[in-house]
Write a protein that holds these residues in place. Structure first.
Motif, PDB file in Angstrom:
ATOM      1  N   UNK A  47     -30.741   0.199   9.458  1.00  0.00           N
ATOM      2  CA  UNK A  47     -32.050   0.764   9.098  1.00  0.00           C
ATOM      3  C   UNK A  47     -32.928  -0.276   8.411  1.00  0.00           C
ATOM      4  N   UNK A  48     -32.970  -1.460   8.972  1.00  0.00           N
ATOM      5  CA  UNK A  48     -33.830  -2.522   8.461  1.00  0.00           C
ATOM      6  C   UNK A  48     -33.214  -3.366   7.366  1.00  0.00           C
ATOM      7  N   UNK A  49     -32.134  -2.881   6.751  1.00  0.00           N
ATOM      8  CA  UNK A  49     -31.451  -3.651   5.705  1.00  0.00           C
ATOM      9  C   UNK A  49     -30.445  -4.600   6.350  1.00  0.00           C
ATOM     10  N   UNK A  50     -30.339  -5.798   5.770  1.00  0.00           N
ATOM     11  CA  UNK A  50     -29.461  -6.819   6.323  1.00  0.00           C
ATOM     12  C   UNK A  50     -28.347  -7.122   5.314  1.00  0.00           C
ATOM     13  N   UNK A  51     -27.107  -7.009   5.775  1.00  0.00           N
ATOM     14  CA  UNK A  51     -25.945  -7.216   4.916  1.00  0.00           C
ATOM     15  C   UNK A  51     -25.125  -8.385   5.456  1.00  0.00           C
ATOM     16  N   UNK A  52     -24.627  -9.202   4.536  1.00  0.00           N
ATOM     17  CA  UNK A  52     -23.757 -10.300   4.958  1.00  0.00           C
ATOM     18  C   UNK A  52     -22.314  -9.807   4.991  1.00  0.00           C
ATOM     19  N   UNK A  53     -21.574 -10.251   6.001  1.00  0.00           N
ATOM     20  CA  UNK A  53     -20.212  -9.780   6.238  1.00  0.00           C
ATOM     21  C   UNK A  53     -19.245 -10.954   6.188  1.00  0.00           C
ATOM     22  N   UNK A  54     -18.160 -10.767   5.453  1.00  0.00           N
ATOM     23  CA  UNK A  54     -17.069 -11.745   5.434  1.00  0.00           C
ATOM     24  C   UNK A  54     -15.756 -10.995   5.656  1.00  0.00           C
ATOM     25  N   UNK A  55     -14.729 -11.729   5.993  1.00  0.00           N
ATOM     26  CA  UNK A  55     -13.413 -11.132   6.222  1.00  0.00           C
ATOM     27  C   UNK A  55     -12.370 -11.950   5.481  1.00  0.00           C
ATOM     28  N   UNK A  56     -11.509 -11.259   4.736  1.00  0.00           N
ATOM     29  CA  UNK A  56     -10.389 -11.909   4.067  1.00  0.00           C
ATOM     30  C   UNK A  56      -9.084 -11.346   4.609  1.00  0.00           C
ATOM     31  N   UNK A  57      -8.053 -12.158   4.593  1.00  0.00           N
ATOM     32  CA  UNK A  57      -6.740 -11.708   5.053  1.00  0.00           C
ATOM     33  C   UNK A  57      -5.689 -12.073   4.016  1.00  0.00           C
ATOM     34  N   UNK A  58      -4.591 -11.326   4.033  1.00  0.00           N
ATOM     35  CA  UNK A  58      -3.471 -11.598   3.138  1.00  0.00           C
ATOM     36  C   UNK A  58      -2.201 -11.061   3.793  1.00  0.00           C
ATOM     37  N   UNK A  59      -1.082 -11.485   3.274  1.00  0.00           N
ATOM     38  CA  UNK A  59       0.205 -11.007   3.773  1.00  0.00           C
ATOM     39  C   UNK A  59       0.677  -9.833   2.928  1.00  0.00           C
ATOM     40  N   UNK A  60       1.152  -8.771   3.587  1.00  0.00           N
ATOM     41  CA  UNK A  60       1.609  -7.573   2.890  1.00  0.00           C
ATOM     42  C   UNK A  60       2.955  -7.139   3.464  1.00  0.00           C
ATOM     43  N   UNK A  61       3.777  -6.479   2.646  1.00  0.00           N
ATOM     44  CA  UNK A  61       5.057  -5.980   3.165  1.00  0.00           C
ATOM     45  C   UNK A  61       4.846  -4.850   4.164  1.00  0.00           C
ATOM     46  N   UNK A  62       5.707  -4.795   5.160  1.00  0.00           N
ATOM     47  CA  UNK A  62       5.652  -3.753   6.182  1.00  0.00           C
ATOM     48  C   UNK A  62       7.083  -3.323   6.484  1.00  0.00           C
ATOM     49  N   UNK A  63       7.244  -2.092   6.924  1.00  0.00           N
ATOM     50  CA  UNK A  63       8.578  -1.591   7.251  1.00  0.00           C
ATOM     51  C   UNK A  63       8.542  -0.850   8.574  1.00  0.00           C
ATOM     52  N   UNK A  64       9.715  -0.774   9.187  1.00  0.00           N
ATOM     53  CA  UNK A  64       9.883   0.069  10.366  1.00  0.00           C
ATOM     54  C   UNK A  64      10.622   1.331   9.932  1.00  0.00           C
ATOM     55  N   UNK A  65      10.090   2.488  10.328  1.00  0.00           N
ATOM     56  CA  UNK A  65      10.659   3.775   9.941  1.00  0.00           C
ATOM     57  C   UNK A  65      11.133   4.526  11.177  1.00  0.00           C
ATOM     58  N   UNK A  66      12.223   5.264  10.995  1.00  0.00           N
ATOM     59  CA  UNK A  66      12.713   6.152  12.046  1.00  0.00           C
ATOM     60  C   UNK A  66      12.572   7.598  11.567  1.00  0.00           C
ATOM     61  N   UNK A  67      12.138   8.475  12.479  1.00  0.00           N
ATOM     62  CA  UNK A  67      11.870   9.867  12.135  1.00  0.00           C
ATOM     63  C   UNK A  67      12.675  10.810  13.021  1.00  0.00           C
ATOM     64  N   UNK A  68      13.180  11.863  12.396  1.00  0.00           N
ATOM     65  CA  UNK A  68      13.793  12.970  13.121  1.00  0.00           C
ATOM     66  C   UNK A  68      13.225  14.266  12.557  1.00  0.00           C
ATOM     67  N   UNK A  69      13.095  15.281  13.405  1.00  0.00           N
ATOM     68  CA  UNK A  69      12.491  16.545  12.985  1.00  0.00           C
ATOM     69  C   UNK A  69      13.321  17.713  13.494  1.00  0.00           C
ATOM     70  N   UNK A  70      13.589  18.666  12.605  1.00  0.00           N
ATOM     71  CA  UNK A  70      14.309  19.878  12.997  1.00  0.00           C
ATOM     72  C   UNK A  70      13.513  21.090  12.528  1.00  0.00           C
ATOM     73  N   UNK A  71      13.370  22.071  13.397  1.00  0.00           N
ATOM     74  CA  UNK A  71      12.568  23.248  13.072  1.00  0.00           C
ATOM     75  C   UNK A  71      13.273  24.101  12.024  1.00  0.00           C
ATOM     76  N   UNK A  72      12.500  24.525  11.012  1.00  0.00           N
ATOM     77  CA  UNK A  72      13.044  25.417   9.987  1.00  0.00           C
ATOM     78  C   UNK A  72      12.425  26.803  10.056  1.00  0.00           C
TER      79      UNK A  72
END
Length: 285
Positions: free
Chosen positions: A178-203
């Protein structure tokens, strides 16, 4: 604002201040225990467009599902409502690793708005960028300061997908809204991640059956009260009771003699029957 919303706002220290209202030191609040209300106290409802829904639906269909992420999906409850039925979900971490995550920074009042990479209008952004940035550019009173004013967590490249013009590779450094101008930058970093396994049973196949299971586990009858105790309970049904007096303490002691749906150091929720009607009782002491 209804009284349940008010109590929740007060309990969580919401920023909105209501004239003449302070956080009461004690509370007894009784609300009618409908099937949906009872179910909501001990489960979460997975919306069809949510990651939780996708994971549980996949586990139901295939017997198991896997997901990589930086956080657990079901750390608060392991009972999930999907398409009207209720499932007990197990979430098991099976592997750990690291992932690069990205944050898009916006300078909302830059001194120099001349692009080095290029400029793009907000309406021309891919949907993944518009969804993440819309709240920022439409905010009536955004935070302003020296340099970049606000950052938006985009997550990993896998979470973002292939459509972003900022992550993982920035294609533009000026955003126009809408006519306003914004400057954009991008930063990155390393973060912990995990793999998860899921099981579901109807209750339970539906909310009525599930609510009955919860009642069988937690419901108790609040009876044999003195006149003063009855006044406390009946006022808590009509509105809420905030007086830290002997009658309040006596009622709370009676309630806390029973198993809570949830109990912390200074508050909790119980399911009780009084005068033939079932109530969810929220207590702060």
């Amino acid at each position: 604002m209804n009284r349940r919303s008010l109590l929740a706002a007060l309990a969580t220290g919401a920023a909105t201040v209501l004239a003449g209202c302070g956080h009461p030191s004690v509370v007894l609040d009784l609300n009618e225990a409908t099937d949906d209300d009872v179910a909501d106290e001990v489960s979460m409802n997975a919306d069809p467009d949510s990651e939780e829904y996708d994971v549980v639906a996949s586990a139901i269909e295939n017997g198991t599902a896997t997901r990589r992420g930086r956080y657990e999906l079901f750390d608060r409850t392991d009972t999930v409502r999907v398409d009207g039925a209720f499932y007990e979900v197990t979430e098991t971490r099976v592997a750990s690793s690291e992932v690069t995550v990205y944050e898009v920074l916006l300078d909302l009042d830059p001194e120099d708005t001349t692009p080095e990479l290029g400029e793009i209008a907000f309406d021309d952004l891919p949907e993944t960028d518009r969804k993440r940035l819309e709240r920022i550019v439409t905010e009536a009173d955004p935070p302003l300061g020296d340099g970049y004013d606000i950052g938006v967590d985009y997550g990993s490249a896998e979470e973002v997908g292939n459509d972003s013009v900022f992550v993982p590779d920035r294609e533009y450094d000026v955003l126009v809204y809408e006519g306003e101008r914004y400057r954009v930058a991008v930063e990155s970093r390393t973060a912990p991640e995990a793999e998860y396994r899921y099981e579901a049973s109807e209750v339970a196949p539906d909310v009525e059956t599930f609510a009955d299971r919860v009642r069988d586990r937690y419901l108790f009858v609040l009876a044999g009260l003195s006149d003063a105790e009855r006044e406390v309970v009946e006022e808590s049904i009509d509105g809420a009771y905030f007086e830290d007096d002997d009658a309040f303490r006596s009622v709370v002691d009676r309630i806390r003699d029973h198993d809570a749906i949830r109990e912390d150091d200074f508050d909790g929720t119980w399911l009780l029957e009084y005068e033939g009607a079932a109530y969810l009782a929220y207590v702060e002491w």
